[in-house]
Enzyme design. Structure first.
Site, PDB file in Angstrom:
ATOM      1  N   ASP A  32     -38.055  27.570  22.081  1.00 18.82           N
ATOM      2  CA  ASP A  32     -36.905  27.030  21.356  1.00 18.82           C
ATOM      3  C   ASP A  32     -35.886  28.144  21.143  1.00 18.82           C
ATOM      4  O   ASP A  32     -36.140  29.088  20.402  1.00 18.82           O
ATOM      5  CB  ASP A  32     -37.402  26.461  20.022  1.00 18.82           C
ATOM      6  CG  ASP A  32     -36.290  26.033  19.082  1.00 18.82           C
ATOM      7  OD1 ASP A  32     -35.141  25.918  19.549  1.00 18.82           O
ATOM      8  OD2 ASP A  32     -36.581  25.822  17.894  1.00 18.82           O
ATOM      9  N   ASP A  36     -34.086  24.542  16.449  1.00 24.76           N
ATOM     10  CA  ASP A  36     -34.190  23.162  15.964  1.00 24.76           C
ATOM     11  C   ASP A  36     -35.589  22.576  16.132  1.00 24.76           C
ATOM     12  O   ASP A  36     -35.810  21.394  15.873  1.00 24.76           O
ATOM     13  CB  ASP A  36     -33.157  22.274  16.650  1.00 24.76           C
ATOM     14  CG  ASP A  36     -33.388  22.122  18.154  1.00 24.76           C
ATOM     15  OD1 ASP A  36     -34.332  22.762  18.690  1.00 24.76           O
ATOM     16  OD2 ASP A  36     -32.623  21.383  18.806  1.00 24.76           O
ATOM     17  N   ASP A  40     -35.781  24.409  24.824  1.00 26.21           N
ATOM     18  CA  ASP A  40     -34.493  24.172  25.468  1.00 26.21           C
ATOM     19  C   ASP A  40     -34.260  25.192  26.580  1.00 26.21           C
ATOM     20  O   ASP A  40     -35.079  26.088  26.812  1.00 26.21           O
ATOM     21  CB  ASP A  40     -33.363  24.223  24.430  1.00 26.21           C
ATOM     22  CG  ASP A  40     -33.429  25.442  23.518  1.00 26.21           C
ATOM     23  OD1 ASP A  40     -33.788  26.528  24.010  1.00 26.21           O
ATOM     24  OD2 ASP A  40     -33.128  25.303  22.310  1.00 26.21           O
ATOM     25  N   ASP A 213     -40.765  12.708  40.952  1.00 25.76           N
ATOM     26  CA  ASP A 213     -41.584  11.887  40.068  1.00 25.76           C
ATOM     27  C   ASP A 213     -41.861  10.534  40.722  1.00 25.76           C
ATOM     28  O   ASP A 213     -40.964   9.911  41.297  1.00 25.76           O
ATOM     29  CB  ASP A 213     -40.833  11.688  38.743  1.00 25.76           C
ATOM     30  CG  ASP A 213     -41.652  10.951  37.712  1.00 25.76           C
ATOM     31  OD1 ASP A 213     -42.717  11.460  37.336  1.00 25.76           O
ATOM     32  OD2 ASP A 213     -41.218   9.869  37.278  1.00 25.76           O
ATOM     33  N   GLU A 277     -45.025  13.995  43.676  1.00 25.95           N
ATOM     34  CA  GLU A 277     -46.079  13.458  42.841  1.00 25.95           C
ATOM     35  C   GLU A 277     -46.410  12.095  43.448  1.00 25.95           C
ATOM     36  O   GLU A 277     -45.739  11.102  43.172  1.00 25.95           O
ATOM     37  CB  GLU A 277     -45.624  13.289  41.389  1.00 25.95           C
ATOM     38  CG  GLU A 277     -46.743  12.740  40.504  1.00 25.95           C
ATOM     39  CD  GLU A 277     -46.263  11.848  39.366  1.00 25.95           C
ATOM     40  OE1 GLU A 277     -47.035  11.660  38.407  1.00 25.95           O
ATOM     41  OE2 GLU A 277     -45.147  11.323  39.431  1.00 25.95           O
TER      42      GLU A 277
END
Length: 543
Positions: A32, A36, A40, A213, A277
């Site tokens: 992070d 927050d 990220d 994906d 995948e």
């Protein structure tokens, strides 16, 4: 003695992916940067030196695009922008620039089977109504029954329940995952053109590859026929995944999509690649996704699913290497990812599970081909099994009671209290809570401890990069071994042995020890490998 010949010549810049070690970053849970409580792009950028020093070659980032986050970002509303939760396009550009400067490549996730229900296309489809061009981008159908009150067929969502949701005008739309993830109609030329443009958008920004994906899912069988059985009969359709034919997965026509994508990747310099995948009912069908005119790799999930036994791993490795020889492309080995329970826990949890996980890591990193490491496995993290139900965010949990949140808990970096340095100094929370027992597993706690799992990974990756027999695709030959032990040699003077048995096994004949997952035992003039342990050796030369 079984020998598998090399699948290819040594790697070059264009085929770097053939023997790479790729580190999967679950963006929300890695680091992070702004305090927050959510990982990220800024956090990734700050931790790039850690990954360079770990010794990996590339990072695979899970989706960071604009999204309502119903399914952790796999419900994309804008494929060409960064969600504010993760930063901005400028943050992405700065991160990839820094990664390349450190010698790290970047692979990004692309989600082509479905969009978010918040995508402008789906909003337009709902507004336009039945029979419209806007609805033709998705899979809308009338229902069955006297007034269309029943779903169009018996297809089930991977997340549980029906794969169909009815809209107010009476039509139904298909979603193989959550209702917030409507499936696209990949027979529509506009859909194909859109994703070809999305590929170019990220390639132009410098990405080195894509993880696709649900790569097996974009084409559905014509007519959308029933599967023929459902959870009502006692078996969920998802249980057939990778074992049987389903009319919504692994259709022959899906390969046309990848034959169109490959020239786009090849038109960019530096060996841009794609890994699927993909689930298929046989290794032969899975191998069809790989080739000079389609994709570069497909994940070997059989390795992830192997049980802790010499026979199970030997069978999986033999099958995978045999298929790699046929298609002329390397196997991709993986032990854990963001969708599966961490292998420390799968192998028994506690000290036994950790010992086996450490051994499995040395096995994986000694095999020819490419290895994918899931964030935190280098720390020996177990699955978090006791997350409070109210904190779980996996959409599958609400539908089936099954949850993937336990492998997505943010990484421990330093300190004695959660969230263990996950964010800047003073940051007191993370989006999922880390266990109170993880202080000893943090990066800071393990760094410099030669017995730690982190230092084992660092040492293994250094050796893999330096040893002439490793980091490539040289042949593998199985060696004679004690019962319950797997041992193989790689061309170039290297041996790996793994003891799946419950007693120490003699291994001195394999050579000079280079690295071991547990301390070796010297006794009676021989070297013994403890149970649930692996070791690497410099093979003795004849004469």
């Amino acid at each position: 003695m079984t020998t598998f010949a090399a699948a290819a010549t040594p790697t070059t810049d264009e085929d770097w992916w053939r023997a790479a070690v790729v580190y999967q970053v679950y963006v929300r849970s890695f680091a992070d940067g702004d305090g927050d409580g959510t990982g990220d792009l800024r956090g990734i950028r700050q931790r790039l030196p850690y990954l360079r020093d770990l010794g990996v070659d590339a990072l695979w980032l899970t989706p960071f695009y604009r999204s309502p986050m119903v399914d952790g970002g796999y419900d994309v509303s804008d494929y060409r922008d960064v969600d504010p939760m993760f930063g901005t396009l400028a943050d992405f550009d700065a991160m990839i620039t820094d990664a390349h400067a450190l010698g790290l490549r970047i692979i990004v996730d692309i989600v082509p089977n479905h969009t978010s229900s918040a995508h402008p296309w789906f909003a337009a489809a709902l507004a336009a109504g039945p029979g419209s061009a806007e609805r033709d981008r998705y899979l809308f159908r009338p229902g069955r029954g006297s007034d269309g009150q029943l779903p169009p067929n018996d297809w089930e969502s991977i997340f549980g329940g029906s794969a169909w949701t009815r809209v107010p005008d009476g039509e139904w739309y298909l979603h193989l995952f959550d209702p917030a993830q409507p499936d696209l109609n990949w027979r529509h030329p506009e859909v194909r053109a859109e994703f070809e443009d999305i590929l170019r958008f990220w390639l132009d920004r410098g990405v080195d590859g894509f993880r696709i994906d649900v790569a097996h899912g974009m084409i559905k069988e014509e007519g959308l026929p029933d599967v023929g059985h459902s959870s009502a009969t006692g078996q969920r359709q998802v249980e057939l995944l990778g074992k049987g034919r389903l009319p919504y997965f692994d259709q022959d026509e899906v390969h046309d999509i990848y034959r169109a994508w490959r020239p786009i990747l090849d038109s960019y310099p530096g060996g841009r690649m794609a890994v699927a995948e993909a689930w298929a009912e046989t290794p032969q069908r899975l191998a069809r996704y790989i080739g000079p005119d389609e994709l570069h790799q497909a994940f070997n999930f059989d390795f992830l699913d192997a049980t802790w036994s010499a026979d199970s791993f030997r069978k999986v490795i033999d099958t995978a290497l045999g298929e790699a020889t046929i298609v002329g492309a390397p196997t991709t080995w993986v032990l854990s990812n963001h969708d599966k329970q961490r292998h420390v826990t799968r192998y028994g949890d506690g000290p036994a599970g950790l010992r086996r996980a450490r051994a499995a890591a040395l096995l994986m990193l000694a095999l020819p081909g490419c290895a994918y490491v899931y964030q935190g496995e280098e720390l020996g993290l177990p699955e978090v099994l006791d997350l409070p139900d109210e904190l779980r965010q996996d959409p599958a949990f609400l539908r089936t009671g099954e949850s993937r949140d336990g492998c997505r808990v943010p990484l421990p970096w330093s300190g004695d209290q959660p969230p263990y340095g996950f964010g800047p100094d003073g940051c007191a929370s993370s989006w999922l809570p880390a266990p109170a027992t993880w202080a000893a597993l943090s990066v800071a706690a393990q760094t410099g401890d030669p017995a730690s799992t982190l230092e084992l990974y660092r040492a293994a990756l250094r050796l893999r990069a330096a040893h002439p027999a490793l980091g490539g695709e040289s042949e593998l030959a199985w060696l004679d071994s004690e019962p319950g032990v797997l041992a193989f040699a790689r061309a170039g003077g290297f041996v790996c042995a793994v003891n799946f048995g419950d007693a120490p096994a003699p291994v001195g004949r394999y050579g000079t020890p280079l690295l071991a997952s547990e301390a070796l035992i010297e006794r009676d003039g021989d070297i013994f490998l403890p149970a649930d342990a692996a070791a690497w050796f410099e093979a003795r030369t004849a004469g």
